[in-house]
Design an enzyme around this catalytic site. Sequence first.
Site, short mmCIF file in Angstrom:
data_model
loop_
_atom_site.label_atom_id
_atom_site.label_comp_id
_atom_site.label_asym_id
_atom_site.label_seq_id
_atom_site.Cartn_x
_atom_site.Cartn_y
_atom_site.Cartn_z
N HIS A 133 124.24 73.25 -101.07
CA HIS A 133 124.51 73.01 -102.50
C HIS A 133 125.84 73.04 -102.93
O HIS A 133 126.07 73.13 -104.20
CB HIS A 133 123.43 73.78 -103.31
CG HIS A 133 122.07 73.66 -102.72
ND1 HIS A 133 121.73 74.95 -102.12
CD2 HIS A 133 121.00 72.83 -102.66
CE1 HIS A 133 120.24 74.62 -101.71
NE2 HIS A 133 120.16 73.22 -102.04
N ARG A 182 126.28 84.21 -117.27
CA ARG A 182 125.86 83.02 -117.63
C ARG A 182 126.48 82.80 -118.88
O ARG A 182 126.44 83.67 -119.99
CB ARG A 182 124.24 83.20 -117.77
CG ARG A 182 123.65 81.81 -118.60
CD ARG A 182 122.19 81.78 -118.39
NE ARG A 182 121.63 80.93 -119.37
CZ ARG A 182 121.73 79.77 -119.64
NH1 ARG A 182 122.37 78.96 -118.61
NH2 ARG A 182 121.10 79.09 -120.54
N MET A 184 116.25 78.72 -120.60
CA MET A 184 115.53 78.60 -119.21
C MET A 184 116.10 79.56 -118.26
O MET A 184 115.15 79.78 -117.04
CB MET A 184 115.78 77.03 -118.86
CG MET A 184 115.03 76.16 -119.95
SD MET A 184 115.20 74.39 -119.70
CE MET A 184 113.84 74.40 -118.35
N GLU A 185 117.12 80.15 -118.08
CA GLU A 185 117.91 80.80 -117.04
C GLU A 185 117.99 82.25 -116.88
O GLU A 185 118.05 82.58 -115.65
CB GLU A 185 119.25 79.84 -116.79
CG GLU A 185 119.12 78.29 -116.55
CD GLU A 185 119.22 77.73 -117.94
OE1 GLU A 185 118.53 76.49 -117.47
OE2 GLU A 185 119.25 78.03 -118.74
N ASP A 230 120.41 75.50 -131.90
CA ASP A 230 119.49 74.82 -132.39
C ASP A 230 118.45 75.73 -132.72
O ASP A 230 117.85 76.58 -132.07
CB ASP A 230 118.60 73.70 -131.61
CG ASP A 230 119.65 72.87 -130.97
OD1 ASP A 230 119.95 71.57 -131.79
OD2 ASP A 230 120.08 73.16 -130.07
#
Length: 240
Positions: free
Chosen positions: A4, A87, A183-184, A207
């Site tokens: 990857h 992140r 999500m992470e 949002d």
Amino acid sequence: MTPHNRAKINEIAKKVLLPGDPNRARFVAENFFENPKLVTDVRGILGYTGKYKGIEVSVMASGMGGPSCGIYSYELFTHYDVDTIIRIGTSGGLQEELEVGELVLAMSASTDSAWAHQYNLSGTLSPCPNAKLFTLALKKAEELELKHSAGMVFSSDYFSSYNALGADEWKSWARVGALVQDMETYALYSTAMYLKKRALSILTMTDNCVNGKSFKDEERMEGNRNMIKLALETIVEDAK
């Protein structure tokens, strides 16, 4: 190299910013790095290495979702000997008072994911960030006068569970104090703790699920500048 990531070992810095979006990785490289170099583009996942204020830094996308983030962060930590991942992601607000563009520093992450099942734990894992990185980022956010909050985030396997079946599910997480949904973060924090590495998640609230306020389409990339700056300044402060 891995299946990857085509970068050579010495082409990835020890400090890595990890957005989900490949276009955000390019945005970071083109707008914040000195002499950025594209080092990987396998599967359209872009990774660059450059310098920020004299410090070598890489930025690489993780794709969407905990499993994708977990795979890329695991390979960065183990195959490329990265010691720190921050992140830089977007999120949906679960508290009405959160303003569009506000930064959220993840003190801990809850989840509906099965990610931690691989560790064969007899309880529930509640992963958290590296304490030094979190403290430095919080201090730097105050110094830079960036609108921010700190607390628990909820990392879901569903991108927008509040629009799916069980549309009120997010309200239960909001009730116990989750600031935003992404999500992470959970997978990143779990992977870092398992490998005894360092991680931090800084999120931009784009949002708000409560009041419906959000970035306009044309604001969604530029609106991440404060988050990116905070992450990079945290790396600079950490290097002192």
